[in-house]
Design a protein around this motif. Sequence first.
Motif, PDB file in Angstrom:
ATOM      1  N   UNK A  49      -3.972   6.841  -4.195  1.00 43.62           N
ATOM      2  CA  UNK A  49      -5.066   5.866  -4.292  1.00 43.62           C
ATOM      3  C   UNK A  49      -6.021   5.967  -3.111  1.00 43.62           C
ATOM      4  N   UNK A  50      -5.477   6.173  -1.924  1.00 47.99           N
ATOM      5  CA  UNK A  50      -6.328   6.239  -0.734  1.00 47.99           C
ATOM      6  C   UNK A  50      -6.832   7.661  -0.501  1.00 47.99           C
ATOM      7  N   UNK A  51      -6.260   8.614  -1.197  1.00 51.95           N
ATOM      8  CA  UNK A  51      -6.666  10.004  -1.022  1.00 51.95           C
ATOM      9  C   UNK A  51      -6.402  10.489   0.388  1.00 51.95           C
ATOM     10  N   UNK A 109       2.803   4.154   8.961  1.00 51.16           N
ATOM     11  CA  UNK A 109       1.847   3.474   8.090  1.00 51.16           C
ATOM     12  C   UNK A 109       2.409   3.213   6.703  1.00 51.16           C
ATOM     13  N   UNK A 110       3.462   3.938   6.371  1.00 49.03           N
ATOM     14  CA  UNK A 110       3.951   3.920   4.998  1.00 49.03           C
ATOM     15  C   UNK A 110       4.327   2.514   4.513  1.00 49.03           C
ATOM     16  N   UNK A 116       2.594   0.398   1.402  1.00 49.04           N
ATOM     17  CA  UNK A 116       3.406   0.093   0.226  1.00 49.04           C
ATOM     18  C   UNK A 116       3.402  -1.398  -0.058  1.00 49.04           C
ATOM     19  N   UNK A 117       3.363  -2.189   1.002  1.00 51.06           N
ATOM     20  CA  UNK A 117       3.289  -3.628   0.824  1.00 51.06           C
ATOM     21  C   UNK A 117       2.013  -4.016   0.097  1.00 51.06           C
ATOM     22  N   UNK A 118       0.955  -3.260   0.363  1.00 49.66           N
ATOM     23  CA  UNK A 118      -0.321  -3.554  -0.293  1.00 49.66           C
ATOM     24  C   UNK A 118      -0.316  -3.063  -1.737  1.00 49.66           C
ATOM     25  N   UNK A 119       0.763  -2.444  -2.157  1.00 49.27           N
ATOM     26  CA  UNK A 119       0.877  -2.029  -3.545  1.00 49.27           C
ATOM     27  C   UNK A 119       0.473  -0.584  -3.795  1.00 49.27           C
ATOM     28  N   UNK A 120       0.178   0.160  -2.746  1.00 43.22           N
ATOM     29  CA  UNK A 120      -0.162   1.565  -2.939  1.00 43.22           C
ATOM     30  C   UNK A 120       1.099   2.387  -3.111  1.00 43.22           C
ATOM     31  N   UNK A 121       0.985   3.473  -3.867  1.00 43.05           N
ATOM     32  CA  UNK A 121       2.143   4.353  -3.980  1.00 43.05           C
ATOM     33  C   UNK A 121       2.075   5.422  -2.910  1.00 43.05           C
ATOM     34  N   UNK A 122       3.218   5.787  -2.445  1.00 44.51           N
ATOM     35  CA  UNK A 122       3.305   6.851  -1.450  1.00 44.51           C
ATOM     36  C   UNK A 122       4.323   7.856  -1.968  1.00 44.51           C
TER      37      UNK A 122
END
Length: 832
Positions: free
Chosen positions: A160-162, A169-170, A174-180
């Motif tokens: 999502x953040x590219x 930072x991971x 992830x808390x913000x809902x982004x996938x890593x």
Amino acid sequence: MRYPFSDIEPKWQRYWDEHSTFKTTEDPAKPKYYVLDMFPYPSGSGLHVGHPEGYTATDIIARYKRMKGFNVLHPIGWDAFGLPAEQYAIKTGIHPAVTTKQNIETFRRQLKMLGFSYDWDREVNTTDPKYVKWTQWIFSQLYKQGLAYIDEVPVNWCPELGTVLANEEVPEQQEKGYTVIRKPMRQWMLKITAYAERLLQDLDELDWPESLKEMQRNWIGKSVGAEVDFAIDGDEKIRVFTTRPDTLWGATYMVLAPEHPLVAKITADGHREAVDNYIEKASRKSDLERTELAKEKTGVFTGAYAVNPVNDERIPIWIADYVLINYGTGAIMAVPAHDQRDWEFAKTFDIPMREVVSGGNIEESAFVDAENGVAVNSDFINGLKYEEAFEKVVQWLEEKGLGKRTVNYKLRDWLFSRQRYWGEPFPVIHKEDGTHKLLPESELPVTLPEMESYKPAGTGESPLATVPEWVNTTDPADGAPAKRETNTMPQWAGSCWYYLRYMDPHNDDRFLDPEREKYWGMVDLYVGGTEHAVLHLLYARFWHKVLFDIGAVSTKEPFKKLVNQGMILGEDGRKMSKSFGNVINPDDVVRDYGADTLRLFEMFMGPLEQVKPWNTKGVEGVHRFLNRVWRLFVDESVENEARLDPAIQDVEPDEESLRILHKTIKKVGEDIEHMRFNTAISQMMIFVNEMNQKDVRPLGVMKQFVLTLAPFAPHIAEELYSLLSFFSEDISEDERQSRYSESVALAGVELSVSNEPWPEYDERYTVDDTIELVLQVQGKVRDKIQVAKGTSREDLEKLARESENIRKHIDGKEIVKVIAVPDRLVNIVVKG
RNA sequence: GCCGGGGUGGCGGAAUUGGUAGACGCGAAGGACUUAAAAUCCUUUGGACCGAAAAGUCCGUGCGGGUUCGAGUCCCGCCCUCGGUACCA
């Protein structure tokens, strides 16, 4: 006049600046001392009270060592590359260099405000192209030594953040809902593993806290064992690493890591779907998830079998993610009876286990005790204990060509590139034929281009990839087109060698002049927080050893003695944090109480290494102490001007004053040497309490006391010293100040407490003539008497028997034994 | 789980490495100065008992054992706590 800290502190800071009081000397007649603070990152929030703790400690040492006649190297600088400035740049478009510069100015102002005796001419900044040049130069040396290579390595990729995320930072993203996810990318690696053994061995000779050395040892994670080959159908074999070759007979299955290259090859047709599914699931797990979900063992059977080389038994081959691809060979022989992880796995999947070391109960748990176990069911090693069994099996394996003794390390190669803008560019170009090469030294430094935006490229590459005019270049050797490396170095790069640059900070021809290097040698004392216990200290040691190997430095280790200061907690006993509202700002403390108070309080709180809570009342306590010091010297009834108190008189010191003075000099000096600053301060408090009661305070005594105080509270000491320097002359404050300032011109010496020698103590005055002797019966204190120092055992015993209180306890009883320790105690043991 | 550090008054902490437990500071209580307050100075301050007082007695360094004439300090076994680390074969 009352203690005017807010006037005198800036005044003396200016004085030291103008007179370059703390310029590093390199006088060959004097010994050297290198005392270093851990490299600060100049964050936007400025100094917190944790910084001055270590800094004050090193400053006291530095000032003390100067007074003791050392050439002292006590520098400071900035570890100024890093993520926060870049993230701010992404948000605001402001160049990270601009924010970095502002932050450094804040830090510098705050450090000067605290009166630290740094040699500011030696300030370094990792983002300065003149510094970057030599960071790149060192990288070039690593490259030339074959210690830098490119590899495809999984990174934390956020679609999502590219962008690629740093490990720290991971969780946040992830808390913000982004996938890593883990995505393999082209990365620079440094072969620190080649130095694993030396990094481990050389720890022994370092004067570091044992706990910290232990952390490094664990991190390096050496284990001695054997590699053993298990045959499988076809010509292939599976090589495993084990520290317990003596349990080979107990191997009832094997496990490959899901990523193991042989998995695809050996998987039987009927099992392919299950295996592929499992591999797919494992690959989507991040490192974190893989360990967080560690409680439950998972895995699947491949349908394939291997042959146990010791007994030709066919055992099933599984894949499971509890076996890691990047440790050992990525494959294990599983001995459930004697390995807890295998035991759990075998229980889960109902795989048989076989006891081959007796002494435990394998129904309950794996038996792993190598000390007491004895081999059973194991052919030619039956009856042997671990060590003997180990040797015999390994020898057997080597003879048969089935395996060999091997050493493994947990330590992995160092992932040395970041997909970021604000870091050192690599001095490397990529040719069209796919090869890469170093830029020649003459092309250094490779500097960062100006950017429109600092946003990541979106492809996973660094923002630098979006600047074609920077990326596209030519090979200076042949003019052929080439592309620059777009990764940048991690923040560790600059901090790996800054302590060397301080020795020779302005050299543009070499990274460090060999003469200078030889002179300053190892850092004698290094003080900083535990957060750098492993990574920074290991990386710096690694670079240092590489530099040693190429002859660029003369010592094999960088830091001789290392001390970790403990964290300062908030007043509520919790970690200082904005969210708790318990953060103490040094600016406020200095404004309200002065820098000397802050310095003194941070040292008085407790032992340097210990974690301890802030306490505002305690700050007031030491502030009160400095007020008392002030009043010991200054006549408060004179207004607007500091005039010496009439009690200060140029007279022959009395015995009592000498005693307290010499005891203080001795204790404070010894405590500084051992970094027991809290007890040094309490001794000075005792001095002040005693002298306070005297109507006459001999000038000589008071002068020497000021010198002992100087390393701790340099501003007040300098002010009092300037007063004492013109003791007999009735001059105005302004005149005193100007004469003190011009002392170099007038007398050839610059007046300053810093230029005075540390006072000597006379042992004679540090011991008392009479001693309080403790009289005990049955080890219980029953009386105390005054005796002359050195009274003989016989006399002591006689005195003890004469004591009324003692007689009360011994009369009518049989005396079994009398222990008399001269100058200490007498203990009478009775019966009945 | 494993590794490492640490448990001492109301609080931060001392205690020369086996020899007076509680230095120094904070807090608290009382007093002096002051019209008053602040500041400063003086006294007391581990707990219990006994006493008019001086003195004296007992208990006391996380818990339980041990070694020793004597243990905060050394040994054995626990408990709590803080850091580090975690499937490393």
